[in-house]
Design an enzyme around this catalytic site. Structure first.
Site, mmCIF file in Angstrom:
data_model
loop_
_atom_site.group_PDB
_atom_site.id
_atom_site.type_symbol
_atom_site.label_atom_id
_atom_site.label_comp_id
_atom_site.label_asym_id
_atom_site.label_seq_id
_atom_site.Cartn_x
_atom_site.Cartn_y
_atom_site.Cartn_z
ATOM 1 N N ALA A 45 40.951 5.794 15.607
ATOM 2 C CA ALA A 45 40.346 6.334 14.383
ATOM 3 C C ALA A 45 39.590 7.651 14.602
ATOM 4 O O ALA A 45 39.677 8.568 13.798
ATOM 5 C CB ALA A 45 39.413 5.290 13.764
ATOM 6 N N PHE A 85 36.622 -3.050 17.407
ATOM 7 C CA PHE A 85 36.134 -2.838 16.044
ATOM 8 C C PHE A 85 36.257 -4.150 15.249
ATOM 9 O O PHE A 85 37.072 -5.006 15.586
ATOM 10 C CB PHE A 85 36.951 -1.722 15.383
ATOM 11 C CG PHE A 85 36.474 -1.376 14.011
ATOM 12 C CD1 PHE A 85 35.214 -0.817 13.819
ATOM 13 C CD2 PHE A 85 37.261 -1.625 12.897
ATOM 14 C CE1 PHE A 85 34.759 -0.517 12.544
ATOM 15 C CE2 PHE A 85 36.815 -1.317 11.620
ATOM 16 C CZ PHE A 85 35.566 -0.762 11.441
ATOM 17 N N ASP A 86 35.466 -4.287 14.181
ATOM 18 C CA ASP A 86 35.424 -5.595 13.487
ATOM 19 C C ASP A 86 36.768 -6.034 12.905
ATOM 20 O O ASP A 86 37.158 -7.190 13.055
ATOM 21 C CB ASP A 86 34.298 -5.652 12.432
ATOM 22 C CG ASP A 86 34.384 -4.577 11.358
ATOM 23 O OD1 ASP A 86 35.270 -3.712 11.445
ATOM 24 O OD2 ASP A 86 33.565 -4.586 10.424
ATOM 25 N N TYR A 94 61.526 7.277 -2.706
ATOM 26 C CA TYR A 94 61.296 5.989 -2.036
ATOM 27 C C TYR A 94 61.644 6.074 -0.554
ATOM 28 O O TYR A 94 60.911 5.595 0.301
ATOM 29 C CB TYR A 94 62.118 4.892 -2.711
ATOM 30 C CG TYR A 94 61.743 3.509 -2.258
ATOM 31 C CD1 TYR A 94 60.846 2.741 -3.003
ATOM 32 C CD2 TYR A 94 62.260 2.971 -1.085
ATOM 33 C CE1 TYR A 94 60.483 1.474 -2.577
ATOM 34 C CE2 TYR A 94 61.889 1.709 -0.654
ATOM 35 C CZ TYR A 94 60.999 0.960 -1.410
ATOM 36 O OH TYR A 94 60.639 -0.301 -0.991
ATOM 37 N N LYS A 138 39.297 8.373 8.887
ATOM 38 C CA LYS A 138 38.259 8.921 9.760
ATOM 39 C C LYS A 138 38.663 10.349 10.148
ATOM 40 O O LYS A 138 38.528 11.258 9.347
ATOM 41 C CB LYS A 138 38.054 8.036 11.003
ATOM 42 C CG LYS A 138 38.132 6.542 10.760
ATOM 43 C CD LYS A 138 36.987 5.983 9.965
ATOM 44 C CE LYS A 138 37.134 4.520 9.590
ATOM 45 N NZ LYS A 138 37.627 3.583 10.560
ATOM 46 N N HIS A 146 30.437 -9.991 6.642
ATOM 47 C CA HIS A 146 29.450 -8.976 6.260
ATOM 48 C C HIS A 146 29.779 -8.293 4.934
ATOM 49 O O HIS A 146 28.896 -7.834 4.239
ATOM 50 C CB HIS A 146 29.299 -7.930 7.361
ATOM 51 C CG HIS A 146 30.576 -7.288 7.788
ATOM 52 N ND1 HIS A 146 31.551 -7.966 8.483
ATOM 53 C CD2 HIS A 146 31.057 -6.043 7.601
ATOM 54 C CE1 HIS A 146 32.558 -7.158 8.709
ATOM 55 N NE2 HIS A 146 32.299 -5.977 8.181
ATOM 56 N N ASP A 183 43.013 2.361 19.777
ATOM 57 C CA ASP A 183 42.497 2.262 18.413
ATOM 58 C C ASP A 183 41.871 3.640 18.192
ATOM 59 O O ASP A 183 40.786 3.935 18.679
ATOM 60 C CB ASP A 183 41.475 1.127 18.333
ATOM 61 C CG ASP A 183 40.925 0.950 16.932
ATOM 62 O OD1 ASP A 183 41.212 1.793 16.058
ATOM 63 O OD2 ASP A 183 40.192 -0.026 16.716
HETATM 64 C C1 LIG Z 1 37.846 2.093 10.512
HETATM 65 C C2 LIG Z 1 38.365 1.569 11.764
HETATM 66 C C3 LIG Z 1 39.407 0.645 11.786
HETATM 67 C C4 LIG Z 1 40.017 0.051 10.524
HETATM 68 O O1 LIG Z 1 40.522 1.007 9.707
HETATM 69 P P1 LIG Z 1 40.535 0.885 8.097
HETATM 70 O O2 LIG Z 1 41.191 2.148 7.669
HETATM 71 O O3 LIG Z 1 39.118 0.763 7.647
HETATM 72 O O4 LIG Z 1 41.322 -0.321 7.743
HETATM 73 C C5 LIG Z 1 39.855 0.220 13.013
HETATM 74 N N1 LIG Z 1 39.305 0.656 14.159
HETATM 75 C C6 LIG Z 1 38.287 1.546 14.171
HETATM 76 C C7 LIG Z 1 37.718 2.006 15.467
HETATM 77 C C8 LIG Z 1 37.778 2.018 12.980
HETATM 78 O O5 LIG Z 1 36.750 2.868 13.007
#
Ligand SMILES: *Cc1c(COP(=O)(O)O)cnc(C)c1O
Length: 460
Positions: free
Chosen positions: A217, A124-125, A72, A258, A450, A215
């Site tokens: 990813a 990003f969304d 843990y 990603k 979406h 951000d």
């Molecule tokens: C996928 C993504 C996110 C969100 O990540 P999740 O793992 O899907 O929750 C945030 N920002 C970008 C640029 C992404 O491609």
């Protein structure tokens, strides 16, 4: 003869795929209310819905799964991941989270309050969702060139410094907790941000006292584009480029699904101990204790290994090369696709592909359904459905671009699959003038609609 390029790996384990007939697909997509998120995976032959969590792990990652420490608190897997994150990103503090949006939720709980402004390059969304959920505003400061899909510019994900300074100089900086640099810029088509732009955004933000948050990813893909496109970086390794990119930031949120090539996972990197400690409280509330944060030990191990593999040049060349291979086939056939190609996906311009379908009937969604019917291929709409309604007026927002995104999972499909995808889309292209009507919304959620929207076909 010059030796051709080939994949930097071979296949050890395979997963069968199912083909289907047109009548089956007609029935399935109707049952799914024309929302491709509602399809079952066995109803899809080639799944290009997303490159998120859909990649193939390596033998070393699977070996690491067996070494996971499920304690843990203080698990060795946590320290393995901490070392990998320190080494790859340079951030001294980190919190594990179960995925990228969870990292946003935790970090934004410390940073963002009602009425704040968060400038950045086409958020990003889920990022935008987490900002708007807190009654703050995401301000898009992407360069205008990003929206000219044929303009051959190397870094179409860049932030426009004039737009950014406009935000900084016309608002109190207390209302601007951070700027978000998304690398690569997913919403603008997986387009990279140059090192020079990152540096300049950092300098400007320091001048005004605004934090820089990545951000991140697809940070490794961004580094590959810097290496191959930006003057002065040809002889710099991907890892050195990554370290320099992050050196300009105060924090990062990561969707490990990603560029870290795992099926689930995320984390937040921090430079500042105080922000780390403040966010730790939210991590414990939302994700789990600070040494696991929603991830099992084995998953942290696989992620640590994935961070090293995801930042290898040979891997990135194979991956980005495959995306460009598909893009090249479509472009040769005259299909309007975003150019230069992004790192993780090909974006088809539905505005010029389907000129007869009115924008109110969701052009990109219409094209996504047609491609599914044609070949059992699942892409995703990046258009008006995704753009959602304005939070205040509740009117539909119509973005400048209506795109069908074909995202390529990492190390998963072969170039034969890419040939198949290209042939199917070319077939749709050849009958494009017969596609005249789209869809209307029957039911939608108040935010991130979406994923769950249900649609109805509009007949001629
Ligand atoms: C996928 C993504 C996110 C969100 O990540 P999740 O793992 O899907 O929750 C945030 N920002 C970008 C640029 C992404 O491609």
């Amino acid at each position: 003869m010059k030796l051709p390029f080939a994949e930097s790996y071979r296949i050890k384990m395979v997963e069968p795929l199912h083909r289907s007939t047109l009548p089956e697909r007609r029935q399935w997509i109707e049952e799914a209310h024309y929302n491709l998120f509602n399809l079952k995976s066995e109803q899809v032959y080639i799944d290009l819905l997303t490159d998120s969590g859909t990649g193939a792990m390596s033998q070393l990652q699977w070996a690491e799964m067996m070494l996971g420490d499920e304690s843990y608190a203080g698990a060795s897997s946590y320290f393995k991941l901490k070392n990998a994150i320190n080494e790859i990103t340079g951030f001294p503090f980190f919190l594990p989270t179960h995925q990228g949006r969870a990292a946003e939720n935790v970090l934004f709980s410390s940073l963002i309050k009602e009425g704040d402004l968060i400038p950045g390059n086409a958020h990003f969304d889920t990022t935008k969702g987490h900002i708007e959920f807190r009654k703050a505003e995401a301000v898009d400061c992407t360069i205008d060139q990003a929206y000219d899909i044929n303009l051959d510019a190397p870094f179409k994900g860049n932030i426009d410094l004039k737009k950014l300074e406009q935000v900084y100089s016309t608002h109190s900086v207390e209302k601007i907790p951070c700027v978000i640099i998304t690398v690569t810029c997913n919403t603008a088509g997986g387009q990279p941000v140059s090192m020079q732009n990152i540096r300049e955004v950092s300098t400007l933000s320091k001048k005004y006292g605004v934090r820089v948050v990545f951000d991140a990813a697809r940070f490794a893909e961004n580094a590959y584009f810097i290496k191959t496109r930006e003057a002065g970086y040809q002889d710099t390794s991907i890892r050195e480029i990554v370290r320099e990119m992050f050196s300009y930031g105060d924090a990062m949120t990561m969707s490990s699904k990603k560029d870290a090539i795992v099926n689930m996972g995320g984390f937040i990197g921090f430079r500042d101990k105080e922000l780390f400690e403040q966010s730790s409280v939210f991590n414990i509330m939302f994700e789990g204790f600070v040494t696991y944060g929603g991830m099992s030990g084995r998953d942290m191990n696989a992620l640590a290994q994935g961070l090293y593999e995801g930042t290898e040049y040979d891997f990135l060349e194979t991956r980005i090369g495959q995306v460009a291979y598909l893009g090249g086939l479509l472009r040769e056939a005259g299909i309007p696709v975003q150019y230069p190609f992004g790192g993780h996906a090909i974006f088809v311009d539905a505005n010029s592909f389907l000129p007869h379908v009115p924008r109110e009937e969701f052009k990109a969604q219409t094209l996504a359904v047609e491609l599914y019917l044609e070949g059992g291929i699942r892409g995703v709409e990046i258009g008006a459905i995704l753009a959602d309604r304005d939070p205040i007026t509740r009117e539909n927002r119509y973005p400048a671009l209506e795109l069908l995104r074909l995202a390529i999972p990492r190390r998963t499909y072969t170039n034969n699959h890419m040939n198949y995808v290209a042939a199917a889309l070319i077939n749709v292209w050849e009958r494009r003038n017969t596609i005249r009507r789209g869809y209307r919304i029957v039911k939608e959620a108040p935010i991130l609609r979406h994923f769950t929207v249900t649609l109805e076909k509009i007949s001629e």
